[in-house]
Design an enzyme around this catalytic site. Structure first.
Site, PDB file in Angstrom:
ATOM      1  N   GLN A 189      46.049  28.802  48.416  1.00 19.18           N
ATOM      2  CA  GLN A 189      45.467  27.659  49.113  1.00 19.18           C
ATOM      3  C   GLN A 189      45.593  27.777  50.634  1.00 19.18           C
ATOM      4  O   GLN A 189      44.783  27.203  51.373  1.00 19.18           O
ATOM      5  CB  GLN A 189      46.137  26.361  48.652  1.00 19.18           C
TER       6      GLN A 189
ATOM      7  N   CYS B 185      43.085  23.910  37.333  1.00 17.52           N
ATOM      8  CA  CYS B 185      43.688  24.651  36.228  1.00 17.52           C
ATOM      9  C   CYS B 185      44.250  23.724  35.164  1.00 17.52           C
ATOM     10  O   CYS B 185      44.521  24.135  34.047  1.00 17.52           O
ATOM     11  CB  CYS B 185      44.806  25.553  36.752  1.00 17.52           C
TER      12      CYS B 185
ATOM     13  N   GLY C 270      44.087  35.116  41.601  1.00 13.22           N
ATOM     14  CA  GLY C 270      45.431  34.702  41.973  1.00 13.22           C
ATOM     15  C   GLY C 270      46.396  34.675  40.811  1.00 13.22           C
ATOM     16  O   GLY C 270      47.575  35.011  40.961  1.00 13.22           O
ATOM     17  N   THR C 271      45.925  34.270  39.634  1.00  7.13           N
ATOM     18  CA  THR C 271      46.817  34.193  38.476  1.00  7.13           C
ATOM     19  C   THR C 271      47.358  35.567  38.107  1.00  7.13           C
ATOM     20  O   THR C 271      48.555  35.735  37.845  1.00  7.13           O
ATOM     21  CB  THR C 271      46.086  33.570  37.275  1.00  7.13           C
TER      22      THR C 271
ATOM     23  N   SER D 144      43.220  34.515  46.199  1.00  7.58           N
ATOM     24  CA  SER D 144      42.091  34.462  45.276  1.00  7.58           C
ATOM     25  C   SER D 144      40.828  34.224  46.086  1.00  7.58           C
ATOM     26  O   SER D 144      40.715  33.229  46.804  1.00  7.58           O
ATOM     27  CB  SER D 144      42.281  33.346  44.245  1.00  7.58           C
TER      28      SER D 144
ATOM     29  N   THR E  20      38.908  49.687  36.160  1.00  7.88           N
ATOM     30  CA  THR E  20      37.759  50.007  37.003  1.00  7.88           C
ATOM     31  C   THR E  20      37.614  48.981  38.120  1.00  7.88           C
ATOM     32  O   THR E  20      37.692  47.769  37.885  1.00  7.88           O
ATOM     33  CB  THR E  20      36.477  50.034  36.158  1.00  7.88           C
TER      34      THR E  20
END
Length: 383
Positions: free
Chosen positions: A180, A325, A69-70, A200, A238
């Site tokens: 979320q 986080c 997600g980041t 994510s 990749t």
């Protein structure tokens, strides 16, 4: 251990692991290779792309796989901002005070180092942004705005269904962090006018290290990464074939079970919350109704949050003081500060998931009550 930290990460579902296993051993080829081994892996990647696209109701070519997600948030916010400024000079950004750090810090970096201007819209005690206030921040030179689907700390659902179409009508691109919300709340990117969206996999029982950037093919973007030209040139590198296959399997699983799982989680949440609120000095952070079905974030008078978290952990309950986080951060949560949560209280987040049972939430609530009493008797154990 009673695991109530599913907003931080979720356990890998056995069916997802089973889908991944062939791509860790037998089908190990590089999906970009033309030979049979590579094409076997490529078929797994493309099937996963179709699974994610079906779950979101979008064309498969709009799905770009990332490392999480980041990366997806950064790729969207920075990439769209750079492209819009280059194409038509737009250099203004809008977001809210409760966004994930991957969005807030990306926009702050653009403002501090890249010459963009930034408006951060405040959010009141409910933890839900006022659509009119958000839309009022738009300008003629706004390049991209970001409004999360659901907050990662207090679980409040944001009015994307109202804001999205209005932003689209203004000719501005909307990005949303849906990390979320996916699988736990309705998402309709096309109907809501969402141009970019981040997911994510490890938040919905998939593997860590893989995410999704949903990006409409008509959305201008500059790439963060350059190299092999994979993923429409937006995300070179990749393919993580096994991880991508797991992401697709998890997306299919969470959406196919959502109709049954969301009411179950809501029931567990409400059962536990009702018990927690019987403890004197405990209050809920954020709106009770407009929130994710599995999220509880409470303020606890007379207790330090870290001390309470450690006491719960020692008692066999895994919870959180907020975003994983931010673990170890010394500064108060920017989300709790934004909604005016009491600074002299401890704050604890409990989040349920597929493996959570009724016995889990009942036992955890009892242990919470015991830990709060013990800490208060010891003077709150503030650190």
């Amino acid at each position: 251990m009673i695991y109530l930290d599913h907003a931080a990460t979720t356990p890998l579902d056995p069916s997802v692991l089973a889908a991944m296993e062939p791509f860790l051993q037998a089908d190990y080829g590089n999906p970009s290779s033309a030979h049979a081994a590579g094409q076997a892996a490529r078929r797994g990647v493309e099937r996963a792309r179709e699974q994610v696209a079906t779950a979101l109701g979008v064309p498969p070519l709009d799905v770009i796989f990332t490392s999480g997600g980041t990366e997806a948030d950064n790729a969207a916010v920075k990439g769209i901002a750079w492209a819009r400024r280059e194409s038509d000079g737009a250099s203004h950004l809008v977001t809210t005070a409760i966004e994930h750090h991957a969005v807030l810090e990306a926009m702050e970096w653009l403002a501090e180092h890249q010459g963009f201007s930034l408006d951060v819209v405040p959010v009141g005690p409910s933890g839900v942004v006022d659509p009119e206030q958000f839309l009022a921040a738009l300008r003629h030179d706004t390049a991209v705005v970001s409004l999360m689907a659901a907050n990662n700390e207090i679980g409040t659902l944001q009015p994307l269904d109202v804001v999205g179409p209005a932003v689209r009508d203004c000719g501005v691109i909307l990005h949303t962090d849906a990390v979320q919300a996916f699988g736990r709340a309705p998402l309709d990117p096309q109907e809501w006018g969402v141009g970019a969206l981040a997911l994510s996999a490890h938040k919905f029982n998939g593997p860590k290290g893989v995410g999704v950037l949903l990006l409409g093919r008509d959305i201008p973007v500059q790439s963060l990464l350059h190299g092999g030209g994979q993923e429409r040139g937006v995300r070179s590198g990749t393919f993580n074939a096994a991880g991508i296959v797991g992401c697709g399997a998890a997306a299919e699983l969470v959406t196919s079970t959502m109709a049954e799982e969301v009411p179950r989680l809501r029931g567990l949440r409400d059962r536990m919350l009702d018990r927690l609120l019987t403890v004197q000095g405990v209050s809920l952070n954020g709106d009770r109704e407009r929130r994710l079905p599995h999220n509880i974030n409470v303020a606890v008078a007379g207790c330090d949050g870290e001390a309470l978290l450690l006491a719960l952990d020692a008692a066999g309950v895994a919870a959180s003081t907020g975003s994983a986080c931010q673990s170890g951060a010394t500064e108060p949560s920017h989300v709790l500060s934004a909604v005016g949560a009491p600074v002299d209280h401890g704050h604890v987040r409990f989040t349920m998931g597929r493996t959570t049972s009724e016995d889990d939430v009942t036992t955890a609530a009892d242990l919470f009550t015991h830990c709060v009493k013990r800490l208060r008797d010891a003077g709150g154990a503030f650190v």
